[in-house]
Write an enzyme that holds these catalytic residues in place. Structure first.
Site, PDB file in Angstrom:
ATOM      1  N   LYS A  11       0.814  -1.212   0.000  1.00 57.82           N
ATOM      2  CA  LYS A  11       0.000   0.000   0.000  1.00 57.82           C
ATOM      3  C   LYS A  11       0.856   1.275   0.000  1.00 57.82           C
ATOM      4  CE  LYS A  11      -4.067  -2.036   2.294  1.00 57.82           C
ATOM      5  NZ  LYS A  11      -5.000  -1.900   3.444  1.00 57.82           N
ATOM      6  N   TYR A  51     -12.358  -1.668  -3.457  1.00 58.43           N
ATOM      7  CA  TYR A  51     -12.836  -1.791  -2.074  1.00 58.43           C
ATOM      8  C   TYR A  51     -14.359  -1.634  -1.970  1.00 58.43           C
ATOM      9  CZ  TYR A  51      -8.385  -2.175   0.480  1.00 58.43           C
ATOM     10  OH  TYR A  51      -7.193  -2.619   1.022  1.00 58.43           O
ATOM     11  N   PHE A  59     -15.115   4.207   7.125  1.00 65.92           N
ATOM     12  CA  PHE A  59     -13.749   4.529   6.705  1.00 65.92           C
ATOM     13  C   PHE A  59     -13.550   4.475   5.188  1.00 65.92           C
ATOM     14  CE2 PHE A  59     -13.877  -0.021   7.914  1.00 65.92           C
ATOM     15  CZ  PHE A  59     -13.477  -0.614   6.724  1.00 65.92           C
ATOM     16  N   ARG A  87      -2.169 -14.252   4.708  1.00 68.39           N
ATOM     17  CA  ARG A  87      -2.864 -13.560   5.810  1.00 68.39           C
ATOM     18  C   ARG A  87      -2.058 -13.692   7.103  1.00 68.39           C
ATOM     19  NH1 ARG A  87      -7.017 -10.024   4.460  1.00 68.39           N
ATOM     20  NH2 ARG A  87      -7.129  -9.996   6.728  1.00 68.39           N
ATOM     21  N   THR A  93      -5.380  -6.845  10.909  1.00 67.83           N
ATOM     22  CA  THR A  93      -5.675  -5.564  10.242  1.00 67.83           C
ATOM     23  C   THR A  93      -5.132  -4.383  11.046  1.00 67.83           C
ATOM     24  OG1 THR A  93      -7.702  -6.577   9.400  1.00 67.83           O
ATOM     25  CG2 THR A  93      -7.539  -4.166   9.269  1.00 67.83           C
ATOM     26  N   ARG A 104       2.519  -6.321   9.290  1.00 67.82           N
ATOM     27  CA  ARG A 104       1.817  -5.190   9.904  1.00 67.82           C
ATOM     28  C   ARG A 104       2.401  -4.843  11.271  1.00 67.82           C
ATOM     29  NH1 ARG A 104      -4.155  -6.901   7.628  1.00 67.82           N
ATOM     30  NH2 ARG A 104      -4.208  -5.456   5.860  1.00 67.82           N
TER      31      ARG A 104
END
Ligand code: CDP
Ligand code: MG
Length: 140
Positions: A11, A51, A59, A87, A93, A104
């Site tokens: 991202k 998305y 959001f 994942r 998340t 993350r």
């Protein structure tokens, strides 16, 4: 065990901070093979289509702005149980909940700017790969 393909995005928060190689190393260390990869800059409308499942969430607008704020690297990852394995490598998340050593946990800045996207099921993986890549770009 099945050889699978999953769709991944590095991202904008991560491409901005020059983390593409560090994140790719995490995938490769986990046995995921990067079989297709390209750097693109989405429009907000394109991010909105990608998305769309989150269109009703509070959001959504901020997420679409963020995804169009800088280049992304979109990828197809291949390996045994690639969807689940990716994942796991990504982590939760919200980086505050992500297990140590995950992408993350190490790189995400907050729940929104969380460095990577990964497909969550075989159906979404197939749809997401087809949205970003043509068959000719998937050489294995
Ligand atoms: O990316 P992942 O599948 O882990 O999470 P999601 O629930 O499918 O949400 C998609 C993306 O929306 C997340 O990766 C975040 O970038 C963003 N998001 C957010 O900004 N705020 C939330 N409370 C939840 C998700
Ligand atoms: Mg998701």
């Amino acid at each position: 065990m099945a050889l699978e393909r999953t769709f991944s995005i590095i991202k904008p928060d991560a491409t901005r901070r020059n983390l593409t190689g560090a994140i790719n190393a995490k995938f490769e260390e986990a046995g995921l093979r990067i079989v297709a990869q390209k750097r693109i800059h989405l429009t907000k409308a394109q991010a909105g289509v990608f998305y769309a499942v989150h269109a009703e969430r509070p959001f959504y607008d901020e997420l679409c702005d963020f995804m169009a704020s800088a280049p992304i690297v979109c990828q197809v990852l291949e390996g045994e149980n690639a969807i689940t394995k990716n994942r796991e490598v990504m982590g939760a998340t919200n980086p505050a909940d992500a297990a140590p050593g995950t992408i993350r946990a190490e790189f995400a800045q907050c729940v929104g700017e969380n460095s990577v996207h990964g497909s969550d099921a075989p159906e979404t993986a197939a749809e997401e790969i087809a949205y970003f890549f043509s068959g000719l770009e998937l050489v294995g």
